[in-house]
Enzyme design. Structure first.
Site, PDB file in Angstrom:
ATOM      1  N   HIS A 165      -5.776   1.646   3.015  1.00 16.75           N
ATOM      2  CA  HIS A 165      -4.356   1.270   2.999  1.00 16.75           C
ATOM      3  C   HIS A 165      -3.763   1.686   4.341  1.00 16.75           C
ATOM      4  O   HIS A 165      -4.130   2.738   4.875  1.00 16.75           O
ATOM      5  CB  HIS A 165      -3.588   2.047   1.910  1.00 16.75           C
ATOM      6  CG  HIS A 165      -3.638   1.455   0.529  1.00 16.75           C
ATOM      7  ND1 HIS A 165      -3.679   2.242  -0.603  1.00 16.75           N
ATOM      8  CD2 HIS A 165      -3.599   0.168   0.100  1.00 16.75           C
ATOM      9  CE1 HIS A 165      -3.669   1.459  -1.676  1.00 16.75           C
ATOM     10  NE2 HIS A 165      -3.625   0.204  -1.274  1.00 16.75           N
ATOM     11  N   CYS A 259       1.333   8.313  -0.688  1.00 18.98           N
ATOM     12  CA  CYS A 259       0.902   7.454  -1.808  1.00 18.98           C
ATOM     13  C   CYS A 259       1.714   7.744  -3.053  1.00 18.98           C
ATOM     14  O   CYS A 259       1.928   6.862  -3.887  1.00 18.98           O
ATOM     15  CB  CYS A 259      -0.562   7.680  -2.156  1.00 18.98           C
ATOM     16  SG  CYS A 259      -1.718   7.393  -0.843  1.00 18.98           S
TER      17      CYS A 259
HETATM   18  N1  ARG Z   1      -7.108   5.326  -6.243  1.00 21.20           N
HETATM   19  C1  ARG Z   1      -6.028   4.598  -5.646  1.00 21.20           C
HETATM   20  C2  ARG Z   1      -6.522   3.282  -5.094  1.00 21.20           C
HETATM   21  O1  ARG Z   1      -7.594   3.266  -4.544  1.00 21.20           O
HETATM   22  C3  ARG Z   1      -5.380   5.398  -4.567  1.00 21.20           C
HETATM   23  C4  ARG Z   1      -4.158   4.740  -4.013  1.00 21.20           C
HETATM   24  C5  ARG Z   1      -3.556   5.506  -2.879  1.00 21.20           C
HETATM   25  N2  ARG Z   1      -2.317   4.958  -2.493  1.00 21.20           N
HETATM   26  C6  ARG Z   1      -1.915   4.730  -1.242  1.00 21.20           C
HETATM   27  N3  ARG Z   1      -0.697   4.328  -1.053  1.00 21.20           N
HETATM   28  N4  ARG Z   1      -2.716   4.832  -0.206  1.00 21.20           N
HETATM   29  O2  ARG Z   1      -5.874   2.259  -5.212  1.00 21.20           O
END
Ligand code: ARG
Length: 270
Positions: A165, A259
Site C-alpha cells: 500500500h 493503517c
Molecule cells: N492485513 C491487511 C491487508 O493486507 C493490512 C492492511 C494495512 N493497511 C494499510 N493501510 N496499509 O490488507
C-alpha cells in the site's frame, strides 16, 4: 510549523486475528495476542486525542479481522466519501460497513468502480492526490478519484510486495513535504517524487521495515512506530515532533499507525 486539528475514524481490533495471508507480513502459524493488539490500539487512539484531534469509532464486525485498518475503509475529501473495493475477498465485507458509517455520518457517499483500498493507497498532499498502484488499488481507480474529487492524481507505481500500500512506503508530513522509501517505487515514480518533492525526507530500508512510514502527521506531530533507526531523528532535524507508539502486534497483519487511522476531511480544507 502549525499543526492542524484532525478528525479521524478508527475501528477497535476486538476481532483482530491473522488467519489468512494477503501480504508478506501475515503468518497465520503464529497466533496473535488480540488483547495486546487492543491495548496498543488504545495507546494510538490516546496519542491522537492527546494531540487534540477527534477520533470517531466504527463498530468492529466479527469475522472481519482486518477491519481495524480503517485507512482502507474509504477516502473522505472535502466532505465526499468514496467507498472501497478490496482486491481480496477476505476483506470484501468491510466495504459496505464503512460505506454505511459514512452515510450515517451524513456524508454523501460514492461507490468505487474499480479495486480501491482507500487511504491505504490514496493520500492527499496539498493539492495533489498521490495514488499508489501495483498491488492493490488499480490504475483505473485513479481516474475515478480525479473525476470525483477534482484534484490532479499522481499515479505512483509500487514495486516491493512488502510495501503493498502507498501508506507503507510514503507519509504525507504537511502540504508540501512527504517522507518515503525510494526503492519501494519504480524508477519512473522515483523520478516523479524527486521532481514534486525535492525536499522530501528519505527513509531507510530499516525505517520502512518497522513500518516507520506508516505514520500520521498533523503538520507538526508525526505519530509513528517506535524503533525507527533513522526516520524519527531525520524528522526531528527538520522540525517535526515524532510521537512514538508501539503497534508491533498489529504489524503482524502488515499494518501500523496510519493503517489504523482514516482521516475524515469533512469540509473544504479540513
Ligand atoms: N492485513 C491487511 C491487508 O493486507 C493490512 C492492511 C494495512 N493497511 C494499510 N493501510 N496499509 O490488507
Amino acid at each position: 510549523m502549525e499543526p492542524t486539528r484532525q478528525h479521524y475514524l478508527m475501528c477497535r481490533p476486538t476481532y483482530f486475528a491473522v488467519d489468512y495471508v494477503i501480504n508478506p507480513w501475515m503468518d497465520p502459524s503464529r497466533p496473535v495476542d488480540t488483547d495486546r493488539a487492543v491495548r496498543q490500539w488504545e495507546q494510538l487512539r490516546q496519542a491522537h486525542l492527546d494531540l487534540g484531534h477527534t477520533v470517531a469509532e466504527i463498530a468492529p464486525v466479527p469475522g472481519l479481522p482486518d477491519m481495524v485498518f480503517a485507512a482502507n475503509g474509504g477516502t473522505v475529501i472535502d466532505g465526499k466519501a468514496l467507498g472501497v473495493q478490496f482486491r481480496d475477498p477476505q476483506r470484501a465485507d468491510e466495504a459496505p460497513a464503512y460505506l454505511s458509517w459514512f452515510a450515517d455520518a451524513g456524508l454523501p457517499t460514492y461507490e468505487p468502480k474499480h479495486v480501491n483500498e482507500g487511504e491505504g493507497d490514496i493520500l492527499l498532499a496539498g493539492d495533489l492526490l498521490l495514488a499508489g498502484t501495483g498491488f492493490r488499488t488499480s490504475h483505473a481507480a485513479h481516474r475515478q478519484l480525479q473525476e470525483l474529487f477534482g484534484y490532479p492524481v499522481i499515479s505512483l507505481q509500487l514495486v516491493d510486495p512488502r510495501y503493498y500500500h502507498l501508506d507503507t512506503a510514503l507519509t504525507v508530513l504537511d502540504e508540501r513535504t512527504v517522507a518515503y522509501l525510494p526503492e519501494a517505487f519504480s524508477p519512473g515514480s522515483q523520478a516523479v517524487l524527486r521532481r514534486l518533492f525535492p525536499d522530501a525526507v528519505l527513509a531507510t530500508a530499516g525505517d520502512a521495515e518497522v513500518f516507520g512510514l506508516n505514520a500520521v502527521s498533523d503538520g507538526l506531530h508525526v505519530v509513528l512506530p517506535a524503533g525507527t533507526p533513522q526516520l524519527a531523528g531525520r524528522l526531528r532535524e527538520r522540525g517535526y515532533l515524532p510521537v512514538e507508539v508501539d503497534l508491533s502486534e498489529l504489524r503482524r497483519a502488515g499494518g501500523g499507525p496510519k493503517c489504523c487511522t482514516l482521516r475524515l476531511r469533512q469540509g473544504k480544507g479540513a
